[in-house]
Structures are given as C-alpha cells and as structure tokens.
Scaffold this motif. Sequence first.
Motif: not given
Length: 305
Positions: A270-296
């Motif tokens: 499920q986190s992969m979907q969030y990561m892919a969606a955040s990449y879409v937003h990063a491309l749109e905003d032209k900012k390297a702010a991608i939501d990378i899941p953190v494994w604990t």
Amino acid sequence: MLNRVLEICEENRYLSLSRGFIVIQCGKEEVGKVPLDDIGVLLLSAQSVTFSKNILNALAEKGCITILCGKNYAPQSMVLPVYSHYHFAKVIKNQISASLPLKKRIWQQIVIQKIKNQALALKLCKKEESVQLIEKISTMVKSGDSENREAYAARMYWKALFGKDFTRDKDLPGVNSFLNYGYAIMRSAMARAVCSSGLIPSLGIHHDNNLNQFALADDLFEIYRPIVDCVVFNLFSDESSELTPELKKELTNVLWVKVHTSEGDSPAFQSMQYMAASYVHALEDKKAAIDIPVWTGDEYEATGT
C-alpha cells in the motif's frame, strides 16, 4: 487495493472464469477457487499453465497485473492494465519534461533510504558489526549519487549479510533464487502502483534505459529490497535451500511488512501507491519532495526474529 498474490506454482494447471472467480483445475478436478476481487497479482511461476485471454482481460479490468516468471523466478514479462486516467495526459507531460537536477535529487533520497534500510536489515539479522559503516555511507550520498555510494554500500552489505563468499547473481541458485522470487513479488506490486498512478513505467529516474520497460518501478522499488533481504535471511538455511511452494508462500508476506508513511503505518504494497502518487506531485510541483516510506523493523523486533 492489492489484496493478495495468487501464485500458480504447480505444473499442469488450467485456469478458467466462473461467476467472478478464477477456478484452478488439474485435469478435470477443481483444486482451488479465488474471487477476482481478492487478486492484485497473478504470478505464474509454473512452466505449464493454461488459461484464456478472458482471464487476462478480467484481471486487467480489476486493475490487476499478470506476471510470467522464468525458471530463475525473475519476471520475464508482465501484463499491465491500460485504461484512462483522469489526468493521464498531464502526468505524462510532467514526467517527460522533468528536469535532470530534479530527478537527481529524488534519486539521492531513494539511495539514502535504501542504504539506511540495508543498515537496518543487518541490525535485524544480528550482523551489527557492519551497521555503523553502512549508516555512515548513507550520509555520503550526493545528488544523483554521483560517486556511486549505492554500489559501495552494496559490496559491504552483501558480504556482511550472507558471508564473504556470497555473490549476488540472479542466475545462481540457493539464496539468489530466494532473492529473485522476493524481488519479483515486490517489483510487480511497484509496477502496479506506478501504472495506476498514470505514470509511464519505462521513463525512469535513474534506470532510464530504453530496454527496460519498468525502469521507474525499478527506481522506486530500490528502498524495498532490504526488506526482502531480511525475510530471505530468516527463511533460508542449508536445510531449506530449495524454494518450495511453502517457502514461496512465506516470501509473499513481504508485501505485508509494515512501513511508515505520511498516511501512517501501512503494508509495504500500500505504501508503494503513496510513493508513486507523491512522485506524481513532485513532478507537478517541480520539487524533490517525495514521500519515501520508512521501514522501522518493528515487527521483527517485537517477535525477536
């Protein structure tokens, strides 16, 4: 949402559709039946499976993917759903026009998290003598990983995890076949997330290779590799060197390992979907702010495995 991986690993199986179910037969005998709505990935690792085109179409309509694996359990081909995305054209335009500096900064973040996850994998597998070194390497990654710290960390990591004589080679048996299988599971889930987000899977961030139709999935998937490594380390032994159906089933559980995202804790798939969606937003905003899941690794620490 991806609910489960349906793997066909036994030979001479026939698949058919019946009232919203995939029916699995051996000869004339029905040996299993799974609701279409429960399937996220159909994984065909057996070499002799018979099914019709309507199976592929039915899965695609549900947003599922079908993977055909070779004898080394690495995916040889994938059937992906192609359908209209409400902002598909905009996403493609942003992906094609993404600047090199933007992609380099995003790749830097991915490499840093991958190396951090490698350090965590070593810690969870009780290989703590190399943890600090790997963690230090993660702080040395520059934009675009121009000094290839990823490869440097990998050399240290593999020897620490599986021994000084280990070589990571997808064509070798033993541990490598376990890793191939786990990676195939994770990679397929990431490919699904990428495509469902409206992204072109062949346009990568770092692995931008015209010969790789899933370059972007491979880029985003990198942070999940150490999770597979950790699961394989705990499953593999000299006594269980053959990748049996039971062990394959255990390996599919990598999709359910918990990671932390901006949406809270969620299974890896499920986190992969969030990561892919955040990449879409990063491309749109032209900012390297991608939501990378953190494994604990909390699940491992809680169970002591």
